[in-house]
Design an enzyme around this catalytic site. Sequence first.
Site, PDB file in Angstrom:
ATOM      1  CB  THR A  80      49.110  41.530  41.230  1.00  0.00           C
ATOM      2  OG1 THR A  80      49.711  40.376  41.794  1.00  0.00           O
ATOM      3  CG2 THR A  80      48.371  41.089  39.977  1.00  0.00           C
ATOM      4  CG  ASP A  81      53.918  39.609  42.961  1.00  0.00           C
ATOM      5  OD1 ASP A  81      52.704  39.317  43.027  1.00  0.00           O
ATOM      6  OD2 ASP A  81      54.732  39.350  43.880  1.00  0.00           O
ATOM      7  CD  GLU A  82      48.769  36.683  42.900  1.00  0.00           C
ATOM      8  OE1 GLU A  82      48.016  35.857  42.376  1.00  0.00           O
ATOM      9  OE2 GLU A  82      48.612  37.110  44.063  1.00  0.00           O
ATOM     10  CE1 TYR A  86      43.645  39.954  41.358  1.00  0.00           C
ATOM     11  CE2 TYR A  86      45.610  38.668  41.869  1.00  0.00           C
ATOM     12  CZ  TYR A  86      44.940  39.877  41.860  1.00  0.00           C
ATOM     13  OH  TYR A  86      45.549  41.005  42.345  1.00  0.00           O
ATOM     14  CE  LYS A 134      45.121  43.888  39.100  1.00  0.00           C
ATOM     15  NZ  LYS A 134      44.345  45.095  39.475  1.00  0.00           N
TER      16      LYS A 134
END
Length: 336
Positions: A123-125, A150, A154
């Site tokens: 993810t870009d998060e 989260y 990741k």
Amino acid sequence: MNILVTGGCGFIGSNFILYWLKRYPNDFVINLDKLTYAGNPQNLSSEENNSHYKFVKGDITDDRLVDELISKVDTVVHFAAESHVDRSISGPSVFVQTNVLGTEILLEKAVKHKVKRFHHISTDEVFGALKTSDTSKFSERTNYNPRSPYSASKAGSDHLVRAFYHTYGLPTTITNCSNNFGPFQHPEKLIPLAITNLLEGKKVPVYGKGNQIRDWLYVEDHCRAIETVLQKGEAGQTYCVGGLTEDILNLEVIKLIIKLLGKSEEEIEFVKDRPGHDEKYSIDWSKIKNELGWKPLHSFEEWLKITVEWYKEHQEWWKKIKNEEWKRYYQRQYDQ
Ligand code: NAD
Ligand code: TYD
């Protein structure tokens, strides 16, 4: 290709399996999924009698099962994860278990059985958050700065994937993509939540003032990006994947959906903000475009229209998910 897809009963995984089997009917796909609250085997009911598809209910942290399944394939496409930020705030432990430990177990077995490609969906998060006023974007060169349990889990999994490339020579690739939307997305996420609540005559909960920004990627464009990386991507590389949105606020997304459904803006309900709410994600996907030739097929508005129609036409699918357990989740999450 013989592919092990993990998390194939979830939103993106099921879209990927359907996409892949349609395009490559001679390949074999094994889908390993634990069927958590987010997994829905009905998404793949069309493949039940397909001899090139096999579903295995199980956990990616189950060392023995993972060993057995990876021994049968040449490629791993790894989607399985706990994926919802709000749930990671109320219960972070399972995020570390599945996202970090589960990924490590898959990687170990992939080395043991010498798979030709291990593709990890991220993810870009992991890059943290931009300011709403920032004009810069996340890219493959951005430092990691995750801010929710989260995204931290990741980030941990991404680091492990890179470590296995450098240490053991495992041919890995990673895609870090932005917020997906489209068919089969669990209604806990903003876009399906808004559409389904409006279809039920309920209000749409908007955190804070709704002035956060997300980069929206249609799930089929994402599946095409994974296909491109599997076919043309270079081992050891990371590719950022995003959509064609131009800095659209959450509130504007909701207003577009309201308009598409012919509803009133009075259906918007501002609720308590998410703790540590990331302001903005925006992704520079020029590397995958320039090096591998991928780009999204349509604009955000075009894909959103198609998505709204899908949820209108598949009410049975999401009404089953909005069951008693869902109602308890919704109360815990929003009635505070
Ligand atoms: P999802 O929550 O819809 O699906 C996750 C799937 O994984 C479910 O079917 C679940 O049953 C399965 N699963 C969970 N724990 C498991 C375990 N221990 N063993 C086996 N299976 C398990 O998630 P999604 O939205 O489809 O996301 C897929 C991947 O893409 C995730 O890795 C996520 O981090 C990443 N991602 C998602 C988005 C997005 O907008 N949805 C954006 C960027 C990256
Ligand atoms: P979400 O779909 O949960 O994805 P992510 O947190 O991974 O970006 O949320 C998208 C945006 O919408 C995020 O800024 C939080 C916001 N949001 C709301 O305003 N209300 C809601 O009920 C939900 C679920 C999200």
